[in-house]
Motif scaffolding. Sequence first.
Motif, PDB file in Angstrom:
ATOM      1  N   ARG A   1      45.275  23.472  16.102  1.00 29.46           N
ATOM      2  CA  ARG A   1      45.073  24.923  16.143  1.00 29.46           C
ATOM      3  C   ARG A   1      44.165  25.471  15.038  1.00 29.46           C
ATOM      4  NH1 ARG A   1      48.738  27.281  19.594  1.00 29.46           N
ATOM      5  NH2 ARG A   1      50.405  25.905  20.280  1.00 29.46           N
ATOM      6  N   TYR A   2      44.154  24.834  13.890  1.00 31.04           N
ATOM      7  CA  TYR A   2      43.544  25.472  12.723  1.00 31.04           C
ATOM      8  C   TYR A   2      42.514  24.631  11.971  1.00 31.04           C
ATOM      9  CZ  TYR A   2      47.512  28.611  13.340  1.00 31.04           C
ATOM     10  OH  TYR A   2      48.419  29.486  13.868  1.00 31.04           O
ATOM     11  N   SER A   3      42.297  23.380  12.350  1.00 33.90           N
ATOM     12  CA  SER A   3      41.450  22.512  11.517  1.00 33.90           C
ATOM     13  C   SER A   3      39.980  22.922  11.504  1.00 33.90           C
ATOM     14  CB  SER A   3      41.608  21.043  11.906  1.00 33.90           C
ATOM     15  OG  SER A   3      41.074  20.818  13.185  1.00 33.90           O
ATOM     16  N   LYS A   4      39.561  23.813  12.382  1.00 32.60           N
ATOM     17  CA  LYS A   4      38.175  24.316  12.335  1.00 32.60           C
ATOM     18  C   LYS A   4      37.970  25.204  11.114  1.00 32.60           C
ATOM     19  CE  LYS A   4      36.243  23.086  16.393  1.00 32.60           C
ATOM     20  NZ  LYS A   4      35.121  22.195  16.396  1.00 32.60           N
ATOM     21  N   ASP A   5      39.068  25.749  10.570  1.00 30.92           N
ATOM     22  CA  ASP A   5      38.989  26.565   9.359  1.00 30.92           C
ATOM     23  C   ASP A   5      38.868  25.625   8.167  1.00 30.92           C
ATOM     24  OD1 ASP A   5      40.108  27.808   6.894  1.00 30.92           O
ATOM     25  OD2 ASP A   5      40.371  29.548   8.196  1.00 30.92           O
ATOM     26  N   PRO A   6      37.811  25.730   7.362  1.00 34.99           N
ATOM     27  CA  PRO A   6      37.601  24.778   6.265  1.00 34.99           C
ATOM     28  C   PRO A   6      38.756  24.732   5.253  1.00 34.99           C
ATOM     29  CG  PRO A   6      35.650  26.159   6.583  1.00 34.99           C
ATOM     30  CD  PRO A   6      36.714  26.701   7.482  1.00 34.99           C
ATOM     31  N   LYS A   7      39.365  25.866   4.963  1.00 36.62           N
ATOM     32  CA  LYS A   7      40.471  25.878   3.998  1.00 36.62           C
ATOM     33  C   LYS A   7      41.696  25.168   4.566  1.00 36.62           C
ATOM     34  CE  LYS A   7      39.035  30.019   1.553  1.00 36.62           C
ATOM     35  NZ  LYS A   7      39.319  31.415   1.250  1.00 36.62           N
ATOM     36  N   VAL A   8      41.965  25.398   5.848  1.00 34.21           N
ATOM     37  CA  VAL A   8      43.098  24.715   6.492  1.00 34.21           C
ATOM     38  C   VAL A   8      42.811  23.224   6.582  1.00 34.21           C
ATOM     39  CG1 VAL A   8      44.504  24.527   8.578  1.00 34.21           C
ATOM     40  CG2 VAL A   8      43.779  26.786   7.780  1.00 34.21           C
ATOM     41  N   ASP A   9      41.587  22.880   6.944  1.00 33.43           N
ATOM     42  CA  ASP A   9      41.201  21.476   7.042  1.00 33.43           C
ATOM     43  C   ASP A   9      41.415  20.760   5.699  1.00 33.43           C
ATOM     44  OD1 ASP A   9      39.723  19.321   8.668  1.00 33.43           O
ATOM     45  OD2 ASP A   9      38.556  19.422   6.811  1.00 33.43           O
ATOM     46  N   THR A  10      41.017  21.401   4.620  1.00 32.70           N
ATOM     47  CA  THR A  10      41.195  20.813   3.284  1.00 32.70           C
ATOM     48  C   THR A  10      42.674  20.641   2.955  1.00 32.70           C
ATOM     49  OG1 THR A  10      39.111  21.754   2.504  1.00 32.70           O
ATOM     50  CG2 THR A  10      40.726  21.151   0.820  1.00 32.70           C
ATOM     51  N   ALA A  11      43.473  21.681   3.234  1.00 34.15           N
ATOM     52  CA  ALA A  11      44.920  21.611   2.970  1.00 34.15           C
ATOM     53  C   ALA A  11      45.575  20.513   3.814  1.00 34.15           C
ATOM     54  CB  ALA A  11      45.569  22.957   3.248  1.00 34.15           C
ATOM     55  N   LEU A  12      45.140  20.406   5.044  1.00 32.52           N
ATOM     56  CA  LEU A  12      45.707  19.405   5.950  1.00 32.52           C
ATOM     57  C   LEU A  12      45.371  17.990   5.482  1.00 32.52           C
ATOM     58  CD1 LEU A  12      47.349  19.237   8.512  1.00 32.52           C
ATOM     59  CD2 LEU A  12      45.265  19.569   9.824  1.00 32.52           C
ATOM     60  N   ARG A  13      44.141  17.764   5.102  1.00 30.61           N
ATOM     61  CA  ARG A  13      43.746  16.435   4.614  1.00 30.61           C
ATOM     62  C   ARG A  13      44.528  16.060   3.357  1.00 30.61           C
ATOM     63  NH1 ARG A  13      38.781  14.421   6.849  1.00 30.61           N
ATOM     64  NH2 ARG A  13      37.959  15.899   8.361  1.00 30.61           N
ATOM     65  N   LYS A  14      44.733  17.022   2.470  1.00 36.02           N
ATOM     66  CA  LYS A  14      45.518  16.760   1.260  1.00 36.02           C
ATOM     67  C   LYS A  14      46.982  16.483   1.632  1.00 36.02           C
ATOM     68  CE  LYS A  14      46.682  18.888  -3.209  1.00 36.02           C
ATOM     69  NZ  LYS A  14      47.196  17.670  -3.750  1.00 36.02           N
ATOM     70  N   ALA A  15      47.514  17.232   2.582  1.00 36.21           N
ATOM     71  CA  ALA A  15      48.909  17.063   3.001  1.00 36.21           C
ATOM     72  C   ALA A  15      49.157  15.702   3.634  1.00 36.21           C
ATOM     73  CB  ALA A  15      49.303  18.177   3.977  1.00 36.21           C
ATOM     74  N   LEU A  16      48.146  15.146   4.279  1.00 34.96           N
ATOM     75  CA  LEU A  16      48.297  13.835   4.915  1.00 34.96           C
ATOM     76  C   LEU A  16      48.670  12.749   3.910  1.00 34.96           C
ATOM     77  CD1 LEU A  16      45.415  13.718   7.558  1.00 34.96           C
ATOM     78  CD2 LEU A  16      47.851  14.131   7.934  1.00 34.96           C
ATOM     79  N   GLU A  17      48.361  12.988   2.640  1.00 33.16           N
ATOM     80  CA  GLU A  17      48.723  12.024   1.597  1.00 33.16           C
ATOM     81  C   GLU A  17      50.237  11.862   1.470  1.00 33.16           C
ATOM     82  OE1 GLU A  17      46.819  13.399  -1.976  1.00 33.16           O
ATOM     83  OE2 GLU A  17      44.831  13.355  -1.058  1.00 33.16           O
ATOM     84  N   SER A  18      51.000  12.839   1.987  1.00 32.23           N
ATOM     85  CA  SER A  18      52.459  12.757   1.899  1.00 32.23           C
ATOM     86  C   SER A  18      53.071  11.891   2.991  1.00 32.23           C
ATOM     87  CB  SER A  18      53.074  14.166   1.953  1.00 32.23           C
ATOM     88  OG  SER A  18      52.906  14.743   3.243  1.00 32.23           O
ATOM     89  N   LEU A  19      52.256  11.447   3.946  1.00 33.33           N
ATOM     90  CA  LEU A  19      52.746  10.593   5.022  1.00 33.33           C
ATOM     91  C   LEU A  19      52.862   9.146   4.557  1.00 33.33           C
ATOM     92  CD1 LEU A  19      50.662  11.970   8.021  1.00 33.33           C
ATOM     93  CD2 LEU A  19      53.150  12.108   7.769  1.00 33.33           C
TER      94      LEU A  19
END
Length: 180
Positions: A142-160
């Motif tokens: 839903r939101y990864s086209k937004d650069p700020k959300v994309d950055t937050a999401l990529r950083k959050a993936l480190e918690s997996l």
Amino acid sequence: MLKEAVSRYSDEEPVSKVFIDAANSISSDGDHQQVLVALVHRQGIGAATVGEIAKSAQRISSDGDKARVLVELVGTNVEPVRDDFFAAADTIHSDGDRSHVLLALLDKPGTSSAMAIAAIQSATRISSDGDKGRVFMDAAQRYSKDPKVDTALRKALESLHSDGVYRSVMSEITRRDDGN
């Protein structure tokens, strides 16, 4: 009786304070949840009351009852009370219940990028990679086209911890980045 009083509820600040204080005195999680949900469904509640409902929900021990209140709150404008909303969400220990709340927020039309980022950050504290991955995948779709959300999401993936979940979400992000 308090649930019945909701129909006569006024959103004036002194009345709101007394009403929320009364709801907080309810010892039964189920009854507390029912009163708060009835209040959420009341027309015309203001941001201050929405925030007080979120704070009151924190007092509910049952994760399911707390999640029900927060999912209902998503139907209102929780953006002005983002800190109160996520403070309550972050007290949900059940991975399934917390992910349910976060998915409800992400799936709400009009959810801002700032709220999506806050939901992603909250999801990083979910233990189950499956539940966490569902939140991340929904955010990616839903939101990864937004650069700020994309950055937050990529950083959050480190918690997996699960390579499979990581690859699935990263594939979705990459697919969206490629414009497909």
